[in-house]
Enzyme design. Structure first.
Site, short mmCIF file in Angstrom:
data_model
loop_
_atom_site.label_atom_id
_atom_site.label_comp_id
_atom_site.label_asym_id
_atom_site.label_seq_id
_atom_site.Cartn_x
_atom_site.Cartn_y
_atom_site.Cartn_z
N ASP A 141 -11.91 -10.53 -1.10
CA ASP A 141 -13.19 -10.70 -0.41
C ASP A 141 -14.19 -9.74 -1.05
OD1 ASP A 141 -12.39 -8.31 0.87
OD2 ASP A 141 -12.04 -9.28 2.80
N GLU B 246 -5.81 -10.85 -1.65
CA GLU B 246 -6.65 -10.66 -0.45
C GLU B 246 -8.13 -10.58 -0.83
OE1 GLU B 246 -5.26 -7.36 1.95
OE2 GLU B 246 -3.17 -7.82 1.55
N ASN C 273 2.24 -4.91 -3.26
CA ASN C 273 0.84 -5.30 -3.05
C ASN C 273 0.02 -4.05 -2.75
OD1 ASN C 273 -1.06 -7.49 -2.53
ND2 ASN C 273 -0.97 -6.91 -0.36
N GLU D 28 0.82 -1.23 0.00
CA GLU D 28 0.00 0.00 0.00
C GLU D 28 0.85 1.27 0.00
OE1 GLU D 28 -2.76 -0.57 3.24
OE2 GLU D 28 -3.50 -2.45 2.40
N HIS E 227 -10.16 -6.34 -2.40
CA HIS E 227 -11.21 -6.12 -1.40
C HIS E 227 -12.37 -5.41 -2.11
CE1 HIS E 227 -8.83 -7.54 1.90
NE2 HIS E 227 -7.83 -6.75 1.56
O1 G3I Z 1 -4.48 -8.80 18.62
C1 G3I Z 1 -5.20 -7.70 19.17
C2 G3I Z 1 -5.92 -8.09 20.43
O2 G3I Z 1 -4.97 -8.46 21.40
C3 G3I Z 1 -6.78 -6.93 20.89
O3 G3I Z 1 -7.53 -7.31 21.98
C4 G3I Z 1 -7.72 -6.48 19.78
C5 G3I Z 1 -8.54 -5.26 20.17
O4 G3I Z 1 -8.90 -4.49 19.05
O5 G3I Z 1 -6.95 -6.14 18.65
C6 G3I Z 1 -6.20 -7.23 18.15
O6 G3I Z 1 -5.50 -6.80 17.00
C7 G3I Z 1 -6.27 -6.59 15.84
C8 G3I Z 1 -5.69 -7.47 14.76
O7 G3I Z 1 -6.35 -7.23 13.55
C9 G3I Z 1 -5.79 -8.95 15.07
O8 G3I Z 1 -7.13 -9.33 15.17
C10 G3I Z 1 -6.20 -5.15 15.44
O9 G3I Z 1 -6.89 -4.33 16.41
C11 G3I Z 1 -6.84 -4.95 14.11
O10 G3I Z 1 -6.63 -3.61 13.66
C12 G3I Z 1 -6.23 -5.90 13.12
O11 G3I Z 1 -6.88 -5.74 11.90
C13 G3I Z 1 -6.22 -6.26 10.77
C14 G3I Z 1 -5.97 -5.13 9.77
O12 G3I Z 1 -5.36 -5.66 8.61
C15 G3I Z 1 -5.07 -4.05 10.34
O13 G3I Z 1 -4.90 -3.02 9.43
C16 G3I Z 1 -7.11 -7.29 10.14
O14 G3I Z 1 -7.24 -8.41 11.02
C17 G3I Z 1 -6.51 -7.76 8.81
O15 G3I Z 1 -7.45 -8.55 8.14
C18 G3I Z 1 -6.20 -6.55 7.94
O16 G3I Z 1 -5.59 -7.00 6.77
C19 G3I Z 1 -5.25 -6.02 5.81
C20 G3I Z 1 -3.99 -6.49 5.10
O17 G3I Z 1 -2.97 -6.76 6.01
C21 G3I Z 1 -3.52 -5.48 4.08
N1 G3I Z 1 -4.57 -5.16 3.15
C22 G3I Z 1 -5.85 -4.77 3.74
C23 G3I Z 1 -6.33 -5.82 4.74
C24 G3I Z 1 -7.67 -5.44 5.29
O18 G3I Z 1 -7.61 -4.26 6.02
#
Ligand code: G3I
Length: 552
Positions: free
Chosen positions: A264, A262, A197, A156, A233
């Site tokens: 969806d 990715e 990516n 990104e 996405h």
């Molecule tokens: O692990 C912590 C947990 O300990 C805590 O309690 C909780 C509270 O919010 O957060 C948890 O972390 C989260 C993490 O996912 C794991 O679940 C983060 O807050 C959350 O922001 C994070 O989101 C991820 C996101 O990227 C971050 O930008 C998504 O799962 C993940 O699917 C998403 O993936 C991205 C790709 O890497 C790049 N392209 C876009 C895609 C979708 O946004």
């Protein structure tokens, strides 16, 4: 390791092709059908359900041939404090993948998100070395692991308009961090495939064109960018992106592998059967675009069950973006992916006839046109096009693809003998036998003629129009040119509907294309490319010819 990976790949191919020739069982899992099309089908996995839910594990293992860590390989997981590396989550996913004969795509090394605060507050020198150290350790950790075959090196880097994203990386280091990241990754694992990516780059638009220009320019500078990831996405309320296949193909024509990383397809909740059906067509169309592009390695879905998806947390009121529901039941989207992957396997196993011997013409220092007698296909899936290869002994590199019985090869080396052959391809991916060889030798260049040449290739066409991509502009002189102008004539009734990598103006049917700021300077024998799209009356099959190039 490269040899090991190659042998693994060869073994996999042998397994696919030496198994009894009965078509894959229609109810076989996605990975079986994908393998028979030469593609991977993958899913992003989360560590918690992978550890705790057997249903999650079973589907992940059975249906997919590739996995990506949804979060576990990101910087905040792997190096939360400077120099303190933690691979527990990442190793959990890699071990699972190894046990299930799956490839892992490493995601992601350099991103503006999910990167700890300590990185973001460093000064330029310290930040560059922290980045190189991170890449060296994370890629190095898996460099001898045959399961991890590729990396998202940068993620990104563009904003939504196609400008460089003003992230802390860019603000502190300028654009050079991108090339430095790729070089560090190559140094850490010389065999891994290195990707850039991004999202909203699935169709042809300003952002994907910016990415195309960046990849082209990085590769011209020798930066090791091997692959381009289109995140995918999508959302049914925004419509399906335009020209997904053509977009993948224009990147493929730069010589990179492409992949959907990715995928969806979200919707505004609640779910209903109409939305499910629309969603299924989006999944189907992405899979079909990848199937139609030889350089597309496969498709990764961003999760697989609606029970675990990033969407509802980010887009309030939206969700249901994946191919299984929250109770692990297959949705119409699953069937669509399955049937698209299975499409070519159950009926057509008959390859097209062998193409005629190619004849070479218009041979320059860097390009040559080949023409051959067309093949025919009787297997039912229809003739899809041709692959052109260079005969080199054990591994013959593919030089290009064409949908017609002719191709202009570009990017050739000057004063070099080429032996080439053509194979026809049908809609099910069956390849014909090799044509007889054609031999030609490129010229030495610099020897008279104009200062530059231009050749255009029709990449794709349909009833009402076509895309010419690439138009290759080559400096055939012996000194550097600074600026070029290509002119050509559109057939009567044809109108320009878009262009990239050059400024095109029309005067009647005469089109003048001028270089942009970044691609006007060409050293002797160097080339650059641009492209354009044309609308034409339905039923008209004419395309432009007679490209001329001039330089001040
Ligand atoms: O692990 C912590 C947990 O300990 C805590 O309690 C909780 C509270 O919010 O957060 C948890 O972390 C989260 C993490 O996912 C794991 O679940 C983060 O807050 C959350 O922001 C994070 O989101 C991820 C996101 O990227 C971050 O930008 C998504 O799962 C993940 O699917 C998403 O993936 C991205 C790709 O890497 C790049 N392209 C876009 C895609 C979708 O946004």
């Amino acid at each position: 390791m490269f040899l090991f990976r190659s042998l693994t790949a060869v073994t996999a191919l042998l397994v696919v092709f030496l198994l009894p020739t009965t078509p894959a069982d229609a109810s076989a899992p996605l990975r079986v059908h994908a393998a028979s099309r030469g593609k991977f089908i993958g899913a992003a996995l989360a560590t918690s359900p992978l550890a705790n839910e057997s249903q999650y594990r079973t589907i992940a293992a059975t249906e997919f041939s590739q996995v990506t860590a949804e979060n576990a390989m990101k910087w905040d997981s792997t190096e939360p404090s400077q120099g303190q590396f933690n691979f527990s989550g990442a190793d959990q996913i890699v071990t699972f993948a190894t046990q299930n004969n799956q490839q892992v795509h490493g995601h992601t090394l350099v991103w503006h998100s999910q990167t700890p605060g300590w990185v973001q507050s460093l000064g330029a020198t310290a930040m560059r070395s922290a980045m190189q150290n991170h890449i060296s350790n994370v890629v190095g950790h898996y460099a001898n692991n045959a399961t991890v075959t590729s990396w998202d090196v940068v993620n990104e880097v563009f904003d939504d308009n196609g400008n460089m994203r003003t992230s802390f990386w860019y603000n502190t280091l300028g654009q050079s961090y991108i090339a430095d990241a790729f070089r560090a990754a190559r140094a850490a694992d010389s065999n891994a495939r290195l990707c850039i990516n991004d999202y909203n780059v699935e169709g042809i638009n300003a952002k994907s064109t910016a990415m195309y220009n960046l990849v082209s320019s990085l590769r011209q500078q020798g930066v090791p960018v091997d692959c381009v990831g289109f995140q995918g996405h999508l959302a049914i309320q925004y419509g399906f992106p335009s020209q997904v296949q053509q977009n993948m193909q224009r990147f493929a024509d730069l010589g990179v592998q492409v992949r959907v990383t990715e995928l969806d397809v979200r919707m505004i909740m609640p779910r209903d059967s109409t939305k499910d059906t629309t969603q299924a067509t989006y999944y189907r169309d992405v899979v079909n675009a990848c199937l139609a592009v030889t350089a597309c390695a496969g498709i990764t879905i961003w999760g697989f069950t609606d029970k675990y998806s990033w969407v509802p947390d980010t887009f309030s009121g939206q969700g249901a973006a994946l191919i299984y529901d929250a109770s692990y039941q297959q949705k119409p989207a699953y069937t669509a992916v399955h049937d698209a992957l299975a499409g070519g396997t159950s009926t057509d196993t008959t390859p097209p006839t062998t193409p005629g011997t190619p004849a070479a013409s218009n041979v320059t220092a860097n390009s040559a046109t080949l023409t051959w007698t067309a093949s025919t296909d009787s297997g039912g899936s229809g003739l899809a096009g041709y692959n052109v290869y260079r005969e080199q002994g054990s591994t013959d590199p593919q030089l290009g693809q064409s949908t017609t019985a002719s191709i202009t090869l570009t990017g050739l080396s000057a004063a070099t003998q080429y032996q080439v052959y053509v194979r026809a391809r049908d809609g099910a991916g069956n390849l014909s036998a090799n044509s007889a060889l054609a031999t030609f030798t490129t010229t030495t260049g610099g020897g008279g003629g104009g200062p530059c040449t231009a050749t255009g290739t029709v990449q794709t066409q349909w009833a009402g129009g076509y895309v010419v991509q690439p138009v290759t502009v080559t400096n055939t002189g012996s000194s550097t040119i600074n600026g070029w102008t290509v002119t050509f004539t559109l057939p009567a009734g044809h109108t320009l509907s878009g262009s990239w990598n050059a400024t095109l103006t029309s005067s009647g049917q005469t089109i003048t294309a001028k270089n942009l700021g970044y691609n006007g300077t060409l050293a002797p024998a160097a080339s650059t490319t641009f492209g354009f799209q044309v609308s034409r009356p339905s039923g008209d099959t004419a395309t432009p010819s007679g490209y001329t190039c001039a330089s001040p």
